[in-house]
Motif scaffolding. Structure first.
Motif, short mmCIF file in Angstrom:
data_model
loop_
_atom_site.label_atom_id
_atom_site.label_comp_id
_atom_site.label_asym_id
_atom_site.label_seq_id
_atom_site.Cartn_x
_atom_site.Cartn_y
_atom_site.Cartn_z
N GLY A 13 40.56 -44.84 78.94
CA GLY A 13 39.77 -43.74 78.58
C GLY A 13 40.47 -42.59 78.73
N GLY A 14 40.78 -42.40 78.15
CA GLY A 14 40.92 -41.18 77.62
C GLY A 14 41.77 -40.14 78.62
N LYS A 15 42.38 -41.19 79.60
CA LYS A 15 43.12 -40.64 81.20
C LYS A 15 44.65 -41.35 81.32
N PRO A 16 45.59 -40.39 81.60
CA PRO A 16 46.85 -41.62 81.68
C PRO A 16 47.52 -42.75 82.78
N THR A 17 47.46 -43.53 82.41
CA THR A 17 46.97 -44.90 83.79
C THR A 17 48.60 -45.12 84.83
N GLY A 18 49.75 -44.05 84.02
CA GLY A 18 50.55 -44.37 84.88
C GLY A 18 51.65 -45.55 84.17
N LYS A 19 51.16 -46.07 83.12
CA LYS A 19 51.72 -47.21 82.73
C LYS A 19 52.67 -47.24 81.53
N TYR A 20 54.08 -47.59 80.80
CA TYR A 20 54.09 -47.88 79.90
C TYR A 20 54.61 -48.58 79.32
N MET A 21 54.80 -48.02 77.75
CA MET A 21 54.34 -49.33 76.98
C MET A 21 56.07 -49.72 76.57
N ALA A 22 56.85 -49.60 77.34
CA ALA A 22 58.65 -50.03 77.77
C ALA A 22 59.04 -49.25 78.48
N VAL A 23 59.90 -50.53 79.18
CA VAL A 23 60.67 -49.49 80.65
C VAL A 23 61.86 -50.02 80.52
N PRO A 24 63.24 -49.97 81.11
CA PRO A 24 64.35 -50.56 80.87
C PRO A 24 64.59 -51.58 81.97
N THR A 25 65.30 -52.28 81.62
CA THR A 25 65.72 -53.34 82.74
C THR A 25 67.34 -53.88 82.89
N SER A 26 68.06 -53.80 82.29
CA SER A 26 69.54 -53.05 82.16
C SER A 26 70.01 -52.24 81.43
N MET A 27 71.42 -51.86 82.02
CA MET A 27 72.14 -50.79 81.08
C MET A 27 73.39 -50.94 81.68
N ASP A 28 74.66 -50.83 80.56
CA ASP A 28 75.70 -51.44 80.57
C ASP A 28 76.14 -49.84 80.18
N MET A 29 77.13 -49.18 80.69
CA MET A 29 78.18 -48.33 80.05
C MET A 29 79.58 -48.52 80.31
N SER A 30 80.64 -47.87 79.39
CA SER A 30 81.85 -48.71 78.97
C SER A 30 82.32 -47.42 78.82
N MET A 31 83.21 -46.89 79.26
CA MET A 31 83.68 -45.08 79.47
C MET A 31 85.46 -45.51 79.30
N LEU A 32 85.69 -44.60 78.41
CA LEU A 32 87.41 -44.75 78.37
C LEU A 32 87.86 -43.34 78.36
N ASN A 33 88.85 -42.59 79.51
CA ASN A 33 89.56 -41.49 79.76
C ASN A 33 90.81 -41.25 79.56
N LEU A 34 90.61 -40.44 79.18
CA LEU A 34 92.25 -39.75 78.86
C LEU A 34 92.69 -38.64 79.47
N SER A 35 93.62 -38.47 80.26
CA SER A 35 93.91 -37.15 80.92
C SER A 35 94.91 -36.81 80.36
N VAL A 36 95.42 -35.38 80.71
CA VAL A 36 97.11 -35.04 80.22
C VAL A 36 97.14 -33.72 81.57
N GLY A 37 97.53 -33.68 81.59
CA GLY A 37 97.78 -32.64 82.58
C GLY A 37 99.28 -32.23 82.68
N TYR A 38 99.31 -30.71 83.25
CA TYR A 38 100.68 -29.90 83.75
C TYR A 38 100.63 -28.98 84.77
N SER A 39 102.12 -29.33 85.46
CA SER A 39 102.11 -28.54 86.75
C SER A 39 102.75 -27.05 86.18
N PHE A 40 102.33 -25.85 86.01
CA PHE A 40 102.86 -24.99 85.30
C PHE A 40 103.85 -23.65 86.59
#
Length: 385
Positions: free
Chosen positions: A78-105
């Motif tokens: 009726g031209g008004k927002p309902t608070g509903k959505y066409m799509a919603v997330p159900t799960s997520m997988d995140m993979s990350m590879l970190n490479l750190s290099v440091g030096y004591s000056f």
């Protein structure tokens, strides 16, 4: 990336560590997932490679769980927002590879850089209308690539002993550089016209801004025990090119470690985090649209809570446990698992379920280090380590 770390190792002549982990100069043992207090031995490199995996599943609002079906429906009636959505997330997988290099000056200053490769996969569920029009129940949204790069440093403010301190306080400072893309498109959507739209905020690979971090690190020890506290704050000072900025972040980490024998250390952490909501609204003009992103329009078939900037950020307390093992001098292998014990999320978000991380760590003394073991050097054999 691992080959790069091994190549760095081969540049220097052989070195030998004292029996135990890390070095006496930096207080002994240290966590691998957060910056530990203290400054490592001067004129030495530190190389760290850390693959990490995190799983998120189930929707939550504040501290309460929310069913995905409850949020699915027609966004407008009726031209008004309902608070509903066409799509919603159900799960997520995140993979990350970190490479750190440091030096004591120097005896008080340690500097380094951390590079990240990220891969995100989020399962989306459609409402009944989208299921009928596409013939599928949903799809998997994906993004991968280089994340933001962190430049970081530690400066020793206080140590009760210059050689083998029992109490140390250090200043932590960093700058996150916007090397992660914020132009990732929704190329896996089953509707062809939606593939030109951008992925939502949480699926982008970076912040799009240069973000400073400041913090204070404390570490104490009474062998075979180590403990510490880190407090850091990351500020988002301006909007990125797409007219939004991620929320500021504050972290408080408490850790304790116990050296079980000469080569093995057990660790336990409490990790607290606060993250603010996103400010601004993503602009997708560079992707072929005009004005604000069409995904934020409730009339879009792609309408989802992922496009509401208020549905980001919140508070979390997690418990982390791990084990460190030294298979050979100057090498450490570390495994950690982390689970949240409290989450209070802003709006509708997926809750974090668990995180696991494995780390390969290498210390590389140069010929200027007191731990260097080579011809004409003041190596460990002369210092009694």
């Amino acid at each position: 990336m691992l080959a790069g770390g091994i190549a760095l190792s081969s540049i220097f002549a052989p070195a030998q560590a004292y029996v135990g982990l890390c070095c006496g100069k930096c207080g002994g043992n240290m966590p691998m997932n957060i910056p530990g207090g203290g400054i490592p031995e001067t004129y030495e490199f530190r190389v760290k490679l850390s693959p990490m995996y995190m799983h998120m599943g189930g929707l939550q609002n504040g501290t309460n769980g929310v069913s995905a079906d409850r949020l699915l429906g027609m966004p407008m009636m009726g031209g008004k927002p309902t608070g509903k959505y066409m799509a919603v997330p159900t799960s997520m997988d995140m993979s990350m590879l970190n490479l750190s290099v440091g030096y004591s000056f120097t005896k008080k200053f340690f500097g380094g850089a951390m590079f990240m490769w990220k891969q995100n996969s989020m399962n989306m569920k459609f409402n009944s209308m989208m299921r009928m029009s596409t013939g599928v129940d949903g799809f998997t949204m994906r993004s991968q690539g280089l994340g933001d790069t962190m430049l970081m440093g530690k400066y020793l403010l206080y140590a009760d002993d210059p050689l083998i301190p029992r109490r140390e306080v250090s200043l932590f400072f960093g700058l996150s550089l916007p090397t992660g893309s914020i132009d990732i498109k929704n190329k896996d959507h089953p509707v062809a016209m939606r593939r030109k739209e951008l992925d939502p905020y949480g699926m982008q690979l970076g912040s799009g801004t240069a973000d400073p971090t400041i913090g204070v690190l404390y570490q104490g020890r009474a062998s075979p025990y180590w403990w510490g506290m880190n407090a850091t704050y990351t500020a988002r000072l301006y909007d990125n090119k797409r007219h939004y900025r991620l929320g500021d972040e504050a972290h408080l980490d408490l850790y304790s470690m116990y050296q079980m024998n000469y080569s093995t250390v057990a660790e336990f952490q409490l990790n607290g985090m606060h993250q603010g909501a996103i400010r601004g609204v993503m602009n997708s003009a560079a992707s072929g649209a005009s004005g604000h992103a069409i995904q934020g329009n409730p009339m879009s078939p792609y309408a989802t809570p992922l496009w509401n900037p208020a549905n980001y950020g919140g508070d979390e307390v997690a418990v982390t446990a791990g084990i460190q093992w030294q298979p050979a001098p100057l090498w450490i292998l570390d495994f950690q698992g982390s689970v949240p014990v409290y989450q209070r999320l802003n709006g509708f978000q997926e809750r974090r379920d668990y995180r696991v991380m494995f780390t390969i760590y290498r210390e590389i003394p140069t010929s200027r280090s007191v731990r260097y073991f080579g011809s004409g050097a003041n190596g460990p054999s002369k210092l009694g380590f």
